[in-house]
Design a protein around this motif. Structure first.
Motif, PDB file in Angstrom:
ATOM      1  N   THR A  16      -7.663  -2.259  -5.795  1.00 19.01           N
ATOM      2  CA  THR A  16      -7.651  -0.808  -5.591  1.00 19.01           C
ATOM      3  C   THR A  16      -6.241  -0.228  -5.659  1.00 19.01           C
ATOM      4  OG1 THR A  16      -7.416  -1.008  -3.194  1.00 19.01           O
ATOM      5  CG2 THR A  16      -9.670  -0.938  -4.074  1.00 19.01           C
ATOM      6  N   GLY A  17      -5.238  -1.119  -5.601  1.00 21.82           N
ATOM      7  CA  GLY A  17      -3.860  -0.656  -5.573  1.00 21.82           C
ATOM      8  C   GLY A  17      -3.314  -0.545  -4.160  1.00 21.82           C
ATOM      9  N   MET A  18      -4.158  -0.831  -3.169  1.00 26.73           N
ATOM     10  CA  MET A  18      -3.750  -0.816  -1.767  1.00 26.73           C
ATOM     11  C   MET A  18      -4.304  -2.077  -1.096  1.00 26.73           C
ATOM     12  SD  MET A  18      -4.703   3.090  -0.844  1.00 26.73           S
ATOM     13  CE  MET A  18      -5.924   3.291  -2.133  1.00 26.73           C
ATOM     14  N   THR A  19      -3.548  -2.643  -0.171  1.00 24.55           N
ATOM     15  CA  THR A  19      -4.083  -3.803   0.539  1.00 24.55           C
ATOM     16  C   THR A  19      -4.917  -3.345   1.725  1.00 24.55           C
ATOM     17  OG1 THR A  19      -2.213  -4.074   2.067  1.00 24.55           O
ATOM     18  CG2 THR A  19      -2.055  -5.179  -0.092  1.00 24.55           C
ATOM     19  N   GLU A  20      -5.874  -4.180   2.094  1.00 24.18           N
ATOM     20  CA  GLU A  20      -6.690  -3.895   3.272  1.00 24.18           C
ATOM     21  C   GLU A  20      -5.798  -3.769   4.498  1.00 24.18           C
ATOM     22  OE1 GLU A  20     -10.320  -6.537   1.388  1.00 24.18           O
ATOM     23  OE2 GLU A  20      -9.259  -7.303   3.128  1.00 24.18           O
ATOM     24  N   ALA A  21      -4.809  -4.657   4.621  1.00 20.66           N
ATOM     25  CA  ALA A  21      -3.900  -4.625   5.777  1.00 20.66           C
ATOM     26  C   ALA A  21      -3.136  -3.307   5.850  1.00 20.66           C
ATOM     27  CB  ALA A  21      -2.930  -5.804   5.715  1.00 20.66           C
ATOM     28  N   GLU A  22      -2.693  -2.826   4.708  1.00 23.25           N
ATOM     29  CA  GLU A  22      -1.956  -1.572   4.641  1.00 23.25           C
ATOM     30  C   GLU A  22      -2.831  -0.394   5.082  1.00 23.25           C
ATOM     31  OE1 GLU A  22       0.398   0.865   1.086  1.00 23.25           O
ATOM     32  OE2 GLU A  22      -0.942  -0.788   0.571  1.00 23.25           O
ATOM     33  N   VAL A  23      -4.051  -0.334   4.570  1.00 24.39           N
ATOM     34  CA  VAL A  23      -4.968   0.760   4.890  1.00 24.39           C
ATOM     35  C   VAL A  23      -5.370   0.703   6.365  1.00 24.39           C
ATOM     36  CG1 VAL A  23      -7.259   1.729   4.400  1.00 24.39           C
ATOM     37  CG2 VAL A  23      -5.783   0.992   2.520  1.00 24.39           C
ATOM     38  N   MET A  24      -5.654  -0.506   6.867  1.00 20.77           N
ATOM     39  CA  MET A  24      -6.031  -0.658   8.274  1.00 20.77           C
ATOM     40  C   MET A  24      -4.898  -0.233   9.200  1.00 20.77           C
ATOM     41  SD  MET A  24      -7.829  -4.361   7.713  1.00 20.77           S
ATOM     42  CE  MET A  24      -7.747  -4.883   9.406  1.00 20.77           C
ATOM     43  N   THR A  25      -3.689  -0.660   8.877  1.00 22.89           N
ATOM     44  CA  THR A  25      -2.541  -0.320   9.713  1.00 22.89           C
ATOM     45  C   THR A  25      -2.311   1.185   9.721  1.00 22.89           C
ATOM     46  OG1 THR A  25      -1.525  -2.478   9.319  1.00 22.89           O
ATOM     47  CG2 THR A  25      -0.068  -0.707  10.065  1.00 22.89           C
ATOM     48  N   ASP A  26      -2.380   1.808   8.556  1.00 22.65           N
ATOM     49  CA  ASP A  26      -2.198   3.257   8.478  1.00 22.65           C
ATOM     50  C   ASP A  26      -3.248   3.972   9.325  1.00 22.65           C
ATOM     51  OD1 ASP A  26      -0.934   5.655   7.308  1.00 22.65           O
ATOM     52  OD2 ASP A  26      -2.916   5.920   6.386  1.00 22.65           O
ATOM     53  N   TYR A  27      -4.496   3.530   9.239  1.00 25.70           N
ATOM     54  CA  TYR A  27      -5.576   4.140  10.029  1.00 25.70           C
ATOM     55  C   TYR A  27      -5.320   3.978  11.527  1.00 25.70           C
ATOM     56  CZ  TYR A  27     -10.234   5.091  11.848  1.00 25.70           C
ATOM     57  OH  TYR A  27     -11.289   5.600  12.564  1.00 25.70           O
ATOM     58  N   MET A  28      -4.945   2.779  11.938  1.00 26.48           N
ATOM     59  CA  MET A  28      -4.704   2.538  13.371  1.00 26.48           C
ATOM     60  C   MET A  28      -3.565   3.391  13.902  1.00 26.48           C
ATOM     61  SD  MET A  28      -5.054  -1.549  13.799  1.00 26.48           S
ATOM     62  CE  MET A  28      -6.588  -2.409  13.520  1.00 26.48           C
ATOM     63  N   VAL A  29      -2.495   3.504  13.127  1.00 24.88           N
ATOM     64  CA  VAL A  29      -1.322   4.259  13.588  1.00 24.88           C
ATOM     65  C   VAL A  29      -1.584   5.763  13.561  1.00 24.88           C
ATOM     66  CG1 VAL A  29       1.091   4.803  13.022  1.00 24.88           C
ATOM     67  CG2 VAL A  29       0.303   2.430  12.974  1.00 24.88           C
ATOM     68  N   THR A  30      -2.182   6.265  12.478  1.00 25.10           N
ATOM     69  CA  THR A  30      -2.342   7.718  12.353  1.00 25.10           C
ATOM     70  C   THR A  30      -3.577   8.267  13.061  1.00 25.10           C
ATOM     71  OG1 THR A  30      -3.476   7.518  10.222  1.00 25.10           O
ATOM     72  CG2 THR A  30      -1.084   7.814  10.166  1.00 25.10           C
ATOM     73  N   MET A  31      -4.667   7.508  13.069  1.00 25.63           N
ATOM     74  CA  MET A  31      -5.920   8.028  13.624  1.00 25.63           C
ATOM     75  C   MET A  31      -6.235   7.514  15.027  1.00 25.63           C
ATOM     76  SD  MET A  31      -6.784  10.026  11.212  1.00 25.63           S
ATOM     77  CE  MET A  31      -8.442  10.505  11.608  1.00 25.63           C
TER      78      MET A  31
END
Length: 118
Positions: free
Chosen positions: A58-73
């Protein structure tokens, strides 16, 4: 991952990724995993290792997306989260965090005191 070592023995939880949808969207089950990890981290002062590469390209790692969600949301402190972004299967998502941890710490730490896999 090294910055999360806190005396080398702090408990950590590994939050396993799950294939991302189009444009890096998170399936509902992955959102729930992130919510559980965030809740436990806050309640028990546990460190989080988000594990997951980009097996669906997808061009993004699962770890990257999960971390962004945890920090921002979910208001998780970014300094309590590390990303393991090389794994591409359930098996490697469970193994890679151990390899990273052992390589950086330089010694074996007993499994029960280190990881909680959710």
């Amino acid at each position: 991952l090294h910055q999360l070592t806190r005396n080398g023995t702090s408990p950590r939880k590994v939050c396993l990724g799950l294939g991302l949808g189009p444009a890096g969207s998170m399936p509902e089950m992955l959102i729930e995993r992130c919510k559980v990890a965030a809740k436990l981290s806050k309640e028990r002062s546990l460190l989080i290792i988000n594990s997951g590469g980009d097996p669906k390209k997808t061009g993004m790692t699962e770890a990257e997306v999960m971390t962004d969600y945890m920090v921002t949301m979910l208001d998780v402190d970014k300094d309590t989260v590390a990303k393991e972004d090389r794994s591409v299967s359930t098996c490697t998502k469970a193994i890679k965090p151990f390899e990273c941890d052992l390589n950086l710490i330089g010694r074996i730490i007993p499994f029960p005191s280190i990881f909680m896999i959710i």
